[in-house]
Design an enzyme around this catalytic site. Structure first.
Site, PDB file in Angstrom:
ATOM      1  N   ARG A 259       0.878  -1.188   0.000  1.00  0.00           N
ATOM      2  CA  ARG A 259       0.000   0.000   0.000  1.00  0.00           C
ATOM      3  C   ARG A 259       0.907   1.227   0.000  1.00  0.00           C
ATOM      4  O   ARG A 259       1.625   1.454   0.959  1.00  0.00           O
ATOM      5  CB  ARG A 259      -0.906  -0.016   1.235  1.00  0.00           C
ATOM      6  CG  ARG A 259      -2.157   0.831   1.053  1.00  0.00           C
ATOM      7  CD  ARG A 259      -2.926   0.976   2.357  1.00  0.00           C
ATOM      8  NE  ARG A 259      -2.298   1.956   3.208  1.00  0.00           N
ATOM      9  CZ  ARG A 259      -2.415   1.994   4.552  1.00  0.00           C
ATOM     10  NH1 ARG A 259      -3.149   1.108   5.177  1.00  0.00           N
ATOM     11  NH2 ARG A 259      -1.807   2.937   5.245  1.00  0.00           N
ATOM     12  N   HIS A 263      -4.267   4.786   4.045  1.00  0.00           N
ATOM     13  CA  HIS A 263      -5.445   3.930   3.869  1.00  0.00           C
ATOM     14  C   HIS A 263      -6.520   4.653   3.064  1.00  0.00           C
ATOM     15  O   HIS A 263      -7.142   4.086   2.169  1.00  0.00           O
ATOM     16  CB  HIS A 263      -5.986   3.521   5.242  1.00  0.00           C
ATOM     17  CG  HIS A 263      -7.322   2.865   5.177  1.00  0.00           C
ATOM     18  ND1 HIS A 263      -7.478   1.561   4.751  1.00  0.00           N
ATOM     19  CD2 HIS A 263      -8.555   3.331   5.452  1.00  0.00           C
ATOM     20  CE1 HIS A 263      -8.777   1.255   4.776  1.00  0.00           C
ATOM     21  NE2 HIS A 263      -9.443   2.312   5.193  1.00  0.00           N
ATOM     22  N   TYR A 272       1.889   5.051  12.259  1.00  0.00           N
ATOM     23  CA  TYR A 272       2.029   3.615  12.538  1.00  0.00           C
ATOM     24  C   TYR A 272       2.957   2.856  11.601  1.00  0.00           C
ATOM     25  O   TYR A 272       3.347   1.745  11.927  1.00  0.00           O
ATOM     26  CB  TYR A 272       0.650   2.940  12.576  1.00  0.00           C
ATOM     27  CG  TYR A 272      -0.173   3.102  11.300  1.00  0.00           C
ATOM     28  CD1 TYR A 272       0.040   2.273  10.207  1.00  0.00           C
ATOM     29  CD2 TYR A 272      -1.153   4.082  11.204  1.00  0.00           C
ATOM     30  CE1 TYR A 272      -0.703   2.416   9.048  1.00  0.00           C
ATOM     31  CE2 TYR A 272      -1.910   4.235  10.049  1.00  0.00           C
ATOM     32  CZ  TYR A 272      -1.681   3.399   8.979  1.00  0.00           C
ATOM     33  OH  TYR A 272      -2.414   3.540   7.832  1.00  0.00           O
TER      34      TYR A 272
END
Ligand SMILES: Cc1ncc(C[n+]2csc(CCOP(=O)(O)OP(=O)(O)O)c2C)c(N)n1
Ligand SMILES: [Mg+2]
Length: 348
Positions: A259, A263, A272
């Site tokens: 990714r 998100h 994170y």
């Protein structure tokens, strides 16, 4: 300043690519490259427009283009698509017009859902792309149900059920794979493992060594594929689709990807993700990997590359201009398309 990340080269000679993709391999790769360029351009523009407040929400699929383009190209018109969060490109490759999708992103009056669905959750009836559900995993059992109907009706086609690594922990994954195998239905499960479910890394999602390995528990084949390698992705999808159809018998493909963006527009991965993630992801950028292989093989001259970029930029710009010139749905349209009038065909 660090230089550009080294690209993990695609490990093929041109003869090997021809052997895997068939006689029209050169045209296929040029087409795929064009779609990937469009996808990159669209993701970049939409993320910027979201930040400017012109689009309400956006979830990019940067890093997953090889799987999505391959799925679009390997699917047949009679197939059905039950997307997860990031398969909008599959609808476009299957023929859904880009301007219609962009109208949807702007939630304007020409959005087929008239602004009722969250942006980036399109529905594309014209290409059998079922309205995306944000509720993780639900589309897995819906794809199985549709595939069961295809079998009962002896109809052509395969249902593609897409989902992410996070969805493999959802009940629907278990129920869907179990029913599919027991009933022997033509569904191809496509798990794009981008290694994150928002902030949860896949290593915390499951103790299983691979997601493909989970298929064995349900009695169906599971295969892990490099999802940043278009050649591997296309060959895997094309071959699995024909086995699923011939069975009919379900299969699971796990595509490992990275990714490369947050998100969604509501996320901050700096909180994170480990420091090395972005450079790891860049080394496995599916567009750069295909591009550099094609350049070395003489398939991608500067002129071809420039043409792809120009075409992508123009079509995205024109679609945005058309959306910005379109009014919002009028409030009275709220009650349209809700109930079918006797004898009418729903618009969406
Ligand atoms: C049932 C359910 N639980 C939680 C959420 C919140 N949520 C939205 S996306 C997401 C992560 C999905 O991860 P993955 O399946 O790996 O797909 P990706 O976003 O990486 O494409 C979660 C937990 C949701 N939408 N639905
Ligand atoms: Mg994920």
């Amino acid at each position: 300043m660090s230089g550009p990340a080294a690209i993990e080269p695609l490990p093929y000679t041109s003869a090997e690519v021809e052997a895997r993709l068939g006689r029209d391999w050169e045209a296929l790769l040029v087409r795929a490259y064009g779609w990937m360029t469009l996808a990159r351009t669209l993701d970049a523009r939409m993320q910027a427009l979201q930040r400017q407040g012109r689009v309400g929400f956006y979830g990019a699929a940067t890093g997953q283009e090889a799987v999505n383009v391959a799925a679009g190209l390997a699917s047949a018109p009679e197939d059905w698509v039950f997307p997860g969060l990031r398969e909008q490109l599959v609808a476009l490759v299957r023929g859904h017009p880009l301007p219609v999708y962009v109208h949807h992103l702007f939630a304007d009056d020409k959005d087929p859902a008239r602004g009722r669905n969250m942006p980036c959750h399109p529905t594309a009836r014209d290409v059998r792309y079922v309205s995306m559900s944000s509720v993780i995993g639900t589309q897995i059992s819906q794809a199985v149900g549709l595939a069961y109907a295809l079998k009962q009706k002896r109809a052509a086609g395969v249902a593609f059920g897409f989902f992410g690594d996070g969805a493999t922990s959802a009940n629907d994954f278990h129920a869907g794979l179990n029913f599919a195998a027991v009933l022997g239905v033509p569904v191809l499960f496509v798990c794009t493992n981008n290694q994150w479910a928002i902030s949860i890394p896949v290593t915390h999602q499951t103790a299983a060594a691979t997601l493909a390995g989970k298929a064995a528990a349900y009695g169906l084949p599971g295969t892990r594929v490099d999802g940043t390698d278009f050649v591997a992705a296309y060959a895997a999808l094309r071959d699995a689709r024909s086995r699923v159809r011939a069975g009919p018998a379900p299969e699971l493909l796990e595509f490992v990807t990275y990714r490369m963006t947050p998100h969604s527009s509501s996320d901050d991965p700096k909180r994170y993700q480990p420091g090395g993630w972005a450079s790891d992801a860049a080394r496995h950028d599916p567009v750069a990997r295909l591009e550099s292989w094609m350049a070395v093989e003489g398939l991608l001259t500067p002129a071809v590359r420039e043409e792809a970029t120009r075409t992508a930029e123009r079509s995205v710009r024109e679609a945005i201009e058309a959306a910005e010139a379109t009014p919002a749905p009028i409030p009275a349209s709220l009650t349209e398309d809700v109930y079918a009038a006797r004898g009418s065909t729903p618009r969406v």
